[in-house]
Design an enzyme around this catalytic site. Structure first.
Site, PDB file in Angstrom:
ATOM      1  CG  ASP A 132      -1.912   1.077   1.284  1.00 63.51           C
ATOM      2  OD1 ASP A 132      -2.753   1.121   0.378  1.00 63.51           O
ATOM      3  OD2 ASP A 132      -1.861   1.892   2.216  1.00 63.51           O
ATOM      4  CD  GLU A 168      -2.301   2.076  -3.456  1.00 61.77           C
ATOM      5  OE1 GLU A 168      -3.420   2.611  -3.584  1.00 61.77           O
ATOM      6  OE2 GLU A 168      -1.607   2.219  -2.442  1.00 61.77           O
TER       7      GLU A 168
END
Length: 586
Positions: free
Chosen positions: A230, A301
């Site tokens: 993330d 990401e």
């Protein structure tokens, strides 16, 4: 009506991409994102859980994906749907137990599905033991050095350390309550690029780096096949934390001009993103994964542009994949699509990495809704409210199916977000009272937020809650449209979106498209309405224009493998309708 080219005019140019590297699974895999709280509820509390995932793994095996990525299931106060982690080694009771995870992992592996888990290294929850220690410790302590604590500016330190704004809206700094051991500047401030309950870690601290390497090993020891990272571009900040005049958003708007580097405006800019220091972290993590057998993978990401910068994350000694958000945010335009495909392949080929295509996920409006708006652009990303212009669901689904077939025909790896195989739209009429996304609250409702793409899945049309769980309870309300789109209404039904996905994934595997070379079809190389390319022995033709496209008579032995809509025939000519994609075996 477009004039029909001859068979000879379907000749292709020189390859713009040739397969490179080995046959590691992640180079060509189609990976299915499970958002656990909205996938399936096993215990009837209205929130999806790990037993619910296990119970529906046969859906994924039937669909034909290669791997599963699960969004966070760790212990969390759930201020940001689990992306505020309080303990990276514990399962939140909402989702089950560590034993439930191990049962799910074994069941997935038995079905030939690899499993990727989410890792959230940019920040922790404010309930994490480290942050609680930092709150109890004095300024300048080792406990505070794990996070980004700073003295304020101005008289009494009342001004935040810099002018950065949170991605979720409002200031990116929160000041502590006064206490006796405060320094001359008064109570310190801590940085949170997201919600105030998500303090950013200090990745210049060796203890932070060691801890996360050990977290990787904890899950690798249990057999996971990789990690989706993330905010992979956000952990390292520019030295001195300088002021910045720009605005940070969850996702930026798209640029319909489509410059030659493929940029669409999807990159996060500023001194808090894409600093070169992040690459030292991923080189270290690459070495950790190399300790384990089985081609384990790291997936970034990273909202980074241009694509040449994104490619830095997937150099041979760093990560294996990086989501292609430039592709996700490309307008519904043939020239723009060709530009971003060319730029993506070129950038990743330069470092020997696969291009990783994606159209939807838990942070953006589903592409069945985005593409149903009247604008040609890729549509809004941060949510659609009831008071906003509403998508045309018929148009959106037609375009979404066409976009999916276009994506799955491209070489490299691809991601499918849960429910897109059913053609689900966003819930665009959620009332404010049920919304839970912190972006909605921190912006005072200016952003609808991401709840609309996170609504629990419909499994059975005539069951309460459309079969999401045994009680019919759902943590977000489902729209009425989900009834006709429920999974049981699509299994085995010719032409359904589920069956289109299944047929495409089967053909993709048989034809080895993920490892294929790509060449553009000369006849449509500059068309404003048509994208046509060949990968391996398959020609993919997508008609993005308003008028039907006449296809040439197919050579003997050729066949239609899969189409996103019904093909029409007139006077022996095969017609490709507007917003439709077809795969032809050359």
């Amino acid at each position: 009506m477009s004039a029909a080219p001859t068979v000879a005019q379907l000749a292709v140019g020189a390859p713009v991409h040739s397969p490179a590297g080995g046959r590691e699974w992640w180079r060509s895999a189609v990976i299915y994102q499970v958002y656990p709280r909205s996938f399936a509820d096993g215990n009837g509390d209205g929130i999806g859980d790990l037993p619910g995932v296990t119970a529906h793994l046969d859906h994924l095996r039937s669909l034909g994906v290669d791997a599963v990525w699960l969004s966070p299931f760790y212990l969390s106060p759930q201020k940001d749907a689990g992306y505020d982690v309080a303990d990276y080694r514990q399962i939140d009771p909402l989702f089950g137990t560590l034993e439930d995870f191990e049962v799910m992992l074994e069941a997935a592996h038995e079905r030939g599905l690899r499993v990727i888990v989410d890792l959230v290294p940019n920040h922790t929850s404010d309930q994490h033991v480290w942050f609680q220690e930092a709150l109890a410790a004095a300024p300048g302590s080792a406990a505070r050095d794990r996070y980004m604590f700073r003295d304020g500016k101005g008289t009494g330190g009342k001004v935040p350390p810099n002018n950065w704004q949170s991605i979720f809206g409002g200031p990116a700094w929160t000041r502590l309550a006064p206490r006796e051991d405060d320094g001359p500047a008064g109570p310190q401030w801590y940085l949170h690029m997201f919600d105030s309950s998500q303090p950013d870690l200090n990745w210049d601290n060796p203890e932070v780096r060691t801890e996360f390497e050990n977290v990787l090993r904890f899950w690798l020891d249990r057999g996971v096949d990789g990690f989706r990272v993330d905010v992979a571009h956000g952990m390292v900040k520019a030295p001195g934390l300088p002021d910045w005049a720009g605005r940070v958003a969850m996702v930026e708007g798209t640029d319909p001009a489509a410059p030659e580097d493929g940029s669409t405006g999807a990159g996060n800019n500023g001194p808090m993103f894409d600093q070169d220091g992040v690459h030292d972290i991923y080189r270290a993590w690459n070495r950790v994964l190399a300790e384990y057998d089985g081609d384990r993978a790291l997936v970034a990401e990273a909202w980074v542009e241009p694509l040449s910068r994104l490619a830095n994350y997937v150099r041979p000694d760093e990560m294996q994949q990086a989501f292609n958000f430039s592709f996700l945010t490309t307008p519904w335009s043939a020239p723009a699509m060709r530009t971003v495909v060319n730029a993506s392949l070129a950038a990743m080929d330069d470092v020997g990495a696969p291009t990783t295509w994606v159209l939807s996920n838990h942070d953006v409006v589903r592409h069945a809704s985005r593409l149903g708006l009247s604008e040609v652009a890729a549509g809004p990303l941060n949510g659609i409210a009831a008071t906003d212009p509403q998508p045309d669901h018929v148009l959106g689904l037609r375009r979404a199916r066409a976009a999916t077939l276009l994506m799955l025909g491209l070489p490299g790896s691809a991601y499918v977000y849960q429910g897109e195989e059913l053609g689900l739209p966003d819930h665009t009429a959620l009332p404010a009272g049920v919304r839970q996304d912190p972006a909605f609250f921190r912006t005072g409702g200016a952003e609808a937020g991401r709840d609309g793409c996170r609504v629990p899945l419909p499994w059975t049309a005539d069951a309460p809650g459309y079969g999401f769980g045994p009680t019919g309870d759902t943590w977000l309300p489902q729209p009425e449209a989900y009834g006709v789109l429920a999974a049981d209404q699509q299994y085995g039904v010719a032409g359904s979106t589920f069956e289109m996905y299944r047929e495409a994934l089967a053909a993709r595997r048989v034809e080895d498209l993920g490892h294929g070379a790509l060449s553009w079809v000369d006849a449509f190389a500059s068309s404003p309405d048509v994208i046509a390319f060949q990968v391996a022995d398959v020609v993919v033709v997508a008609n993005l224009g308003a008028a039907p496209l006449a296809l040439p008579a197919l050579p003997a032995g050729s066949e239609v493998l899969v189409a996103s809509g019904e093909l029409l025939g007139a006077d022996g000519v095969l017609m490709l309708p507007s917003d439709t994609t077809v795969w032809l075996r050359a």
